[in-house]
Scaffold this motif. Structure first.
Motif, PDB file in Angstrom:
ATOM      1  N   ILE A 510      -8.840 -75.798  63.212  1.00 42.19           N
ATOM      2  CA  ILE A 510      -9.203 -74.665  63.514  1.00 42.19           C
ATOM      3  C   ILE A 510      -9.304 -73.794  61.696  1.00 42.19           C
ATOM      4  CG2 ILE A 510      -9.950 -72.420  63.902  1.00 42.19           C
ATOM      5  CD1 ILE A 510      -8.401 -72.965  66.506  1.00 42.19           C
ATOM      6  N   ASP A 511     -10.235 -73.372  60.915  1.00 41.39           N
ATOM      7  CA  ASP A 511      -9.870 -73.312  59.714  1.00 41.39           C
ATOM      8  C   ASP A 511      -9.511 -72.155  59.506  1.00 41.39           C
ATOM      9  OD1 ASP A 511     -10.906 -73.498  56.872  1.00 41.39           O
ATOM     10  OD2 ASP A 511     -11.647 -71.705  57.565  1.00 41.39           O
ATOM     11  N   LYS A 512      -8.429 -72.007  58.467  1.00 38.46           N
ATOM     12  CA  LYS A 512      -7.574 -71.344  58.277  1.00 38.46           C
ATOM     13  C   LYS A 512      -8.030 -70.022  57.951  1.00 38.46           C
ATOM     14  CE  LYS A 512      -6.835 -71.572  53.545  1.00 38.46           C
ATOM     15  NZ  LYS A 512      -5.634 -72.532  52.433  1.00 38.46           N
ATOM     16  N   SER A 513      -9.330 -69.741  58.090  1.00 41.45           N
ATOM     17  CA  SER A 513     -10.012 -67.659  57.084  1.00 41.45           C
ATOM     18  C   SER A 513      -9.984 -66.995  58.568  1.00 41.45           C
ATOM     19  CB  SER A 513     -11.282 -68.220  57.098  1.00 41.45           C
ATOM     20  OG  SER A 513     -12.251 -69.528  57.372  1.00 41.45           O
ATOM     21  N   PHE A 514     -10.649 -68.176  60.073  1.00 39.68           N
ATOM     22  CA  PHE A 514     -10.819 -67.702  61.346  1.00 39.68           C
ATOM     23  C   PHE A 514      -9.188 -67.324  61.912  1.00 39.68           C
ATOM     24  CE2 PHE A 514     -14.390 -70.950  61.429  1.00 39.68           C
ATOM     25  CZ  PHE A 514     -14.890 -69.977  60.764  1.00 39.68           C
ATOM     26  N   VAL A 515      -8.169 -68.554  61.040  1.00 37.52           N
ATOM     27  CA  VAL A 515      -7.081 -67.856  62.064  1.00 37.52           C
ATOM     28  C   VAL A 515      -6.450 -66.758  60.794  1.00 37.52           C
ATOM     29  CG1 VAL A 515      -4.538 -69.360  62.695  1.00 37.52           C
ATOM     30  CG2 VAL A 515      -6.769 -70.567  62.933  1.00 37.52           C
ATOM     31  N   MET A 516      -6.244 -66.666  60.160  1.00 36.72           N
ATOM     32  CA  MET A 516      -5.497 -66.075  59.423  1.00 36.72           C
ATOM     33  C   MET A 516      -6.647 -63.959  59.912  1.00 36.72           C
ATOM     34  SD  MET A 516      -5.315 -67.339  55.538  1.00 36.72           S
ATOM     35  CE  MET A 516      -4.323 -66.208  54.924  1.00 36.72           C
ATOM     36  N   GLY A 517      -8.425 -64.109  60.361  1.00 42.77           N
ATOM     37  CA  GLY A 517      -8.210 -63.286  60.323  1.00 42.77           C
ATOM     38  C   GLY A 517      -8.959 -62.617  62.208  1.00 42.77           C
ATOM     39  N   MET A 518      -7.225 -62.582  62.399  1.00 43.97           N
ATOM     40  CA  MET A 518      -7.143 -62.849  64.274  1.00 43.97           C
ATOM     41  C   MET A 518      -6.886 -61.351  64.413  1.00 43.97           C
ATOM     42  SD  MET A 518      -5.825 -66.550  65.857  1.00 43.97           S
ATOM     43  CE  MET A 518      -5.760 -65.727  67.154  1.00 43.97           C
ATOM     44  N   GLU A 519      -6.392 -61.140  63.431  1.00 38.94           N
ATOM     45  CA  GLU A 519      -5.325 -60.087  63.425  1.00 38.94           C
ATOM     46  C   GLU A 519      -6.205 -58.402  63.729  1.00 38.94           C
ATOM     47  OE1 GLU A 519      -0.548 -59.930  62.923  1.00 38.94           O
ATOM     48  OE2 GLU A 519      -2.298 -60.775  61.318  1.00 38.94           O
ATOM     49  N   THR A 520      -7.298 -59.414  62.367  1.00 42.42           N
ATOM     50  CA  THR A 520      -8.017 -57.813  61.610  1.00 42.42           C
ATOM     51  C   THR A 520      -9.330 -57.975  63.000  1.00 42.42           C
ATOM     52  OG1 THR A 520      -8.205 -58.554  59.986  1.00 42.42           O
ATOM     53  CG2 THR A 520      -6.746 -56.833  59.938  1.00 42.42           C
ATOM     54  N   ASP A 521      -9.944 -58.625  62.444  1.00 40.39           N
ATOM     55  CA  ASP A 521     -11.148 -59.239  62.701  1.00 40.39           C
ATOM     56  C   ASP A 521     -11.557 -59.519  64.148  1.00 40.39           C
ATOM     57  OD1 ASP A 521     -13.936 -60.292  63.224  1.00 40.39           O
ATOM     58  OD2 ASP A 521     -14.346 -60.063  60.676  1.00 40.39           O
ATOM     59  N   ALA A 522     -12.369 -59.072  64.980  1.00 36.60           N
ATOM     60  CA  ALA A 522     -12.278 -59.334  66.732  1.00 36.60           C
ATOM     61  C   ALA A 522     -13.245 -60.846  66.973  1.00 36.60           C
ATOM     62  CB  ALA A 522     -13.296 -58.437  67.264  1.00 36.60           C
ATOM     63  N   ASP A 523     -14.095 -60.933  65.419  1.00 36.51           N
ATOM     64  CA  ASP A 523     -15.148 -61.710  65.818  1.00 36.51           C
ATOM     65  C   ASP A 523     -14.244 -63.294  65.740  1.00 36.51           C
ATOM     66  OD1 ASP A 523     -17.127 -60.508  66.636  1.00 36.51           O
ATOM     67  OD2 ASP A 523     -17.827 -60.627  64.467  1.00 36.51           O
ATOM     68  N   ALA A 525     -10.687 -63.447  66.207  1.00 35.69           N
ATOM     69  CA  ALA A 525     -10.149 -63.303  67.562  1.00 35.69           C
ATOM     70  C   ALA A 525     -11.012 -64.688  68.623  1.00 35.69           C
ATOM     71  CB  ALA A 525      -9.573 -63.045  67.647  1.00 35.69           C
ATOM     72  N   THR A 526     -12.257 -64.184  68.938  1.00 38.16           N
ATOM     73  CA  THR A 526     -13.335 -65.209  69.546  1.00 38.16           C
ATOM     74  C   THR A 526     -14.047 -66.153  69.211  1.00 38.16           C
ATOM     75  OG1 THR A 526     -14.081 -62.621  70.186  1.00 38.16           O
ATOM     76  CG2 THR A 526     -16.096 -65.062  70.818  1.00 38.16           C
ATOM     77  N   ILE A 527     -13.766 -66.707  67.736  1.00 40.28           N
ATOM     78  CA  ILE A 527     -13.924 -68.250  67.722  1.00 40.28           C
ATOM     79  C   ILE A 527     -13.101 -68.619  67.250  1.00 40.28           C
ATOM     80  CG2 ILE A 527     -14.265 -69.822  65.741  1.00 40.28           C
ATOM     81  CD1 ILE A 527     -16.093 -66.844  64.769  1.00 40.28           C
ATOM     82  N   VAL A 528     -11.804 -68.440  67.523  1.00 38.91           N
ATOM     83  CA  VAL A 528     -10.046 -69.514  67.538  1.00 38.91           C
ATOM     84  C   VAL A 528     -10.203 -69.214  69.058  1.00 38.91           C
ATOM     85  CG1 VAL A 528      -8.082 -68.882  67.136  1.00 38.91           C
ATOM     86  CG2 VAL A 528      -8.981 -68.658  65.227  1.00 38.91           C
ATOM     87  N   ARG A 529     -10.522 -68.432  70.352  1.00 40.57           N
ATOM     88  CA  ARG A 529     -10.136 -68.556  70.890  1.00 40.57           C
ATOM     89  C   ARG A 529     -11.088 -69.088  72.042  1.00 40.57           C
ATOM     90  NH1 ARG A 529     -11.047 -64.174  73.089  1.00 40.57           N
ATOM     91  NH2 ARG A 529     -13.005 -63.543  73.282  1.00 40.57           N
ATOM     92  N   SER A 530     -12.584 -69.394  70.822  1.00 40.25           N
ATOM     93  CA  SER A 530     -13.224 -70.725  71.867  1.00 40.25           C
ATOM     94  C   SER A 530     -13.333 -71.704  71.225  1.00 40.25           C
ATOM     95  CB  SER A 530     -14.926 -69.353  71.262  1.00 40.25           C
ATOM     96  OG  SER A 530     -15.028 -68.434  71.791  1.00 40.25           O
ATOM     97  N   THR A 531     -12.421 -71.652  69.831  1.00 34.79           N
ATOM     98  CA  THR A 531     -12.910 -73.279  69.922  1.00 34.79           C
ATOM     99  C   THR A 531     -11.944 -74.266  70.499  1.00 34.79           C
ATOM    100  OG1 THR A 531     -13.123 -72.248  67.771  1.00 34.79           O
ATOM    101  CG2 THR A 531     -12.494 -74.857  67.957  1.00 34.79           C
ATOM    102  N   ILE A 532     -10.573 -73.213  70.436  1.00 38.66           N
ATOM    103  CA  ILE A 532      -9.349 -73.662  72.022  1.00 38.66           C
ATOM    104  C   ILE A 532     -10.113 -74.110  73.709  1.00 38.66           C
ATOM    105  CG2 ILE A 532      -7.597 -73.599  73.134  1.00 38.66           C
ATOM    106  CD1 ILE A 532      -6.342 -71.822  71.037  1.00 38.66           C
ATOM    107  N   ASP A 533     -11.039 -73.343  73.618  1.00 39.47           N
ATOM    108  CA  ASP A 533     -11.630 -73.356  75.175  1.00 39.47           C
ATOM    109  C   ASP A 533     -12.565 -74.969  74.783  1.00 39.47           C
ATOM    110  OD1 ASP A 533      -9.903 -72.067  76.078  1.00 39.47           O
ATOM    111  OD2 ASP A 533     -11.625 -70.088  75.983  1.00 39.47           O
ATOM    112  N   LEU A 534     -13.125 -74.754  73.978  1.00 40.39           N
ATOM    113  CA  LEU A 534     -13.651 -75.910  74.009  1.00 40.39           C
ATOM    114  C   LEU A 534     -13.388 -77.171  73.340  1.00 40.39           C
ATOM    115  CD1 LEU A 534     -17.411 -76.983  73.230  1.00 40.39           C
ATOM    116  CD2 LEU A 534     -16.491 -76.601  70.503  1.00 40.39           C
TER     117      LEU A 534
END
Length: 584
Positions: A510-523, A525-534
């Motif tokens: 997972i690209d670090k831009s999504f990981v680093m934004g997990m705390e402040t950006d709900a989108d 966080a959703t991308i990270v969770r969806s990628t892990i499930d996928l």
């Protein structure tokens, strides 16, 4: 003489002598016979031997006998003729046997020699000559037919491989390697004083088109652009190629800078017209760069590189087609010599292998690390990667850097201290499209006695989609060799999930831009969770990079992420320092 028999009638006289009143012998032979008294069995006469047979006759008043004489030569003559006949028959039989054996040997040896010559041609890569004796109905013919079928099959496979290596499957245009050879050949053919030009263009907003309208639509768009560029090139003396992704190039030979500039302007004008594809209308533009030989570059690689440099400057400035200018290279003359210095850095040992740990969340242990490179310049000090990695990718020298990193990692993995460690190495677009990549990596593994399973090869989505067919073929070869394959910066590219599902990948990163934004950006966080499930649903493991603090680490743990890396774990370290950190 009757039937080759001589006859002599001898009568004994009153005085005891022998008279021969009847004789068919010659006078000399008769006289010799008369001198011989008694019974005679042989008579030598006239150089011949006569066999004598005596027949006693009953005679009144005296003794009489008949001598029958026959030549030994006459007796033996039929047998000698028979001997000669038998000798002739024997000689004829031997001759016929020899001729038959020779013909039989020729029937066998000649086709076998032909098959041997054919296999030698095949081993040399010559598949153009059909095999002889394929019309025979015996075993030799069947063998020849099998060899010929093999020859045809191999020739077809080789033709497909060559086509894949030199032609773009989507558009049917020459690819980068083919185009480079064409430019080089045009340079070699050019008479003194004649110029040629290369025009490179990169479509704007193509990634957005793929994201919004889909990969299939993007393919159709590229084919339409290829047709449009072919029409603009028209009957001009040149060649059109697709270099990869949404990048095209035109070769004009011969051509002056003015002619190249005019053609580039026509290309830009043609792309300004909206394209109607599958009930969709798309507005296009492109960054267009021009470089001329010999004015702008002394050789083919420099010419292509400088044409691309001019193209990127044109995209950035949005000023239409631009011809290469030395100021485009960089704000200083340092960049002009960067490639030479980079080559020297490899030769003189100025590069350093750095490793950043990847921690497995299930047990908290570091089982893997990502290999990175740093340049310790003797005058400039530690050169940041962003100052030389993009330049190496642009010039193609990234392939040498990749091999250097891979070999240094293999050398480390060969040590006892690194047992059980898996090292990730990044592959660029140029690496992935290099037909010899798998062979070169295998040679390095053999040199250091390391297994392919000790490596994870990371490839970005964009690198794969620059030439999907060739990339897929290379990834399949690498997977077959035993490497773990990972899609790096997942979520930032423009590949389709349907295509990625076909690839032999084992891991998503997972690209670090999504990981680093997990705390402040709900989108995010959703991308990270969806990628892990996928990934888990597809049977893939997941690595999250950019873990900067404990809160992100714990959220990833809760989401079931497999591995993490980032500054919260540790920064990239020189290999010796990493091994010491790992030991502790």
């Amino acid at each position: 003489r009757l039937l080759d028999i001589w006859l002599v009638l001898q009568v004994r006289q009153a005085d005891g002598g022998l008279a021969a009143p009847v004789s068919t012998l010659s006078a000399g032979a008769l006289e010799q016979l008369q001198r011989m008294q008694g019974m005679v069995s042989e008579l030598e006469a006239g150089g011949d031997t006569l066999l004598v047979r005596s027949i006693e006759l009953n005679a009144a008043g005296g003794e009489a006998r008949v001598l029958l004489l026959r030549s030994v030569a006459d007796v033996v003559a039929p047998y000698r003729q028979l001997q000669l006949l038998l000798a002739g028959i024997t000689a004829g039989g031997l001759l016929l046997f020899a001729v038959g054996s020779g013909l039989m040997a020729r029937q066998l040896a000649t086709p076998l020699r032909s098959l041997l010559a054919a296999t030698q041609r095949l081993s040399r890569g010559d598949y153009s000559v059909p095999l002889e004796d394929t019309g025979r109905q015996d075993e030799i013919g069947k063998l020849a037919q099998s060899f010929d079928r093999m020859r045809v099959d191999i020739a077809e496979q080789q033709a497909q491989i060559r086509h894949l290596a030199y032609w773009d499957r989507l558009t049917g245009l020459p690819n980068r390697e083919n185009f480079r050879e064409s430019v080089q050949q045009a340079m070699a053919r050019s008479a003194e004083g004649r110029e040629l030009a290369v025009i490179t263009l990169d479509l704007d907003r193509f990634k957005h088109v793929n994201d919004v309208l889909g990969y299939a639509f993007g393919d159709q768009l590229l084919k339409t652009v290829a047709d449009k560029l072919s029409a603009v090139l028209g009957e001009a003396s040149g060649e059109l190629a697709r270099l990869g992704g949404n990048e095209f190039a035109l070769l004009l030979a011969p051509a002056t800078p003015q002619q190249a500039t005019e053609l580039a302007a026509r290309v830009a004008q043609s792309l300004e017209q909206p394209l109607a594809i599958a009930e969709q209308t798309v507005d296009l533009s492109a960054g267009i760069g021009i470089a001329c030989w010999p004015a702008d570059a002394p050789d083919v690689d420099t010419l292509l590189s400088r044409s691309e440099i001019a193209m990127y400057v044109a995209k950035r400035k949005l000023e239409g087609p631009l011809r290469y200018d030395p100021v485009f290279d960089s704000v200083s003359t340092q960049t002009l010599s960067l490639l030479t210095e980079l080559r020297r850095a490899v030769d003189q040992g100025e590069l350093r292998l750095y490793l950043q740990p990847k921690v497995t969340l299930a047990d908290g242990v570091t089982h893997a690390a990502e290999a990175l490179v740093r340049w310790e310049h003797p005058q400039r000090g530690l050169v940041p990667p962003m100052q030389f990695i993009p330049f190496a990718e642009q010039t193609g020298y990234i392939r040498q850097l990749t091999l250097w990193i891979f070999e240094e990692a293999a050398r480390l993995l060969a040590t006892q201290a690194a047992a059980g460690l898996r090292i990730s190495v990044n592959l660029s677009t140029r690496d992935l499209l290099d037909l010899e990549l798998s062979t070169r990596l295998a040679q390095l593994l053999q040199r250091h006695g390391v297994q392919a399973t000790a490596f994870c090869l990371e490839i970005t989505e964009s690198a794969i989609m620059d030439d999907p067919q060739r990339a897929e073929a290379m990834l399949n070869r690498l997977s077959d060799q035993g490497y773990k394959l990972s899609i790096d910066d997942f979520g930032t590219g423009y590949s389709s999930l349907a295509y990625l599902k076909r690839l032999p990948v084992d891991e998503l990163k997972i690209d670090k831009s999504f990981v680093m934004g997990m705390e402040t950006d709900a989108d995010d966080a959703t991308i990270v969770r969806s990628t892990i499930d996928l990934a888990h649903n597809l049977g893939l493991s997941v690595v999250a990079e950019g873990v900067e603090n404990a809160a992100i680490l714990e959220r990833l743990r809760a989401l079931g992420c497999d591995e993490v890396q980032g500054y919260h774990i540790n920064r990239p370290m020189p290999a010796p320092a990493f091994m010491e950190w790992l030991r502790k």
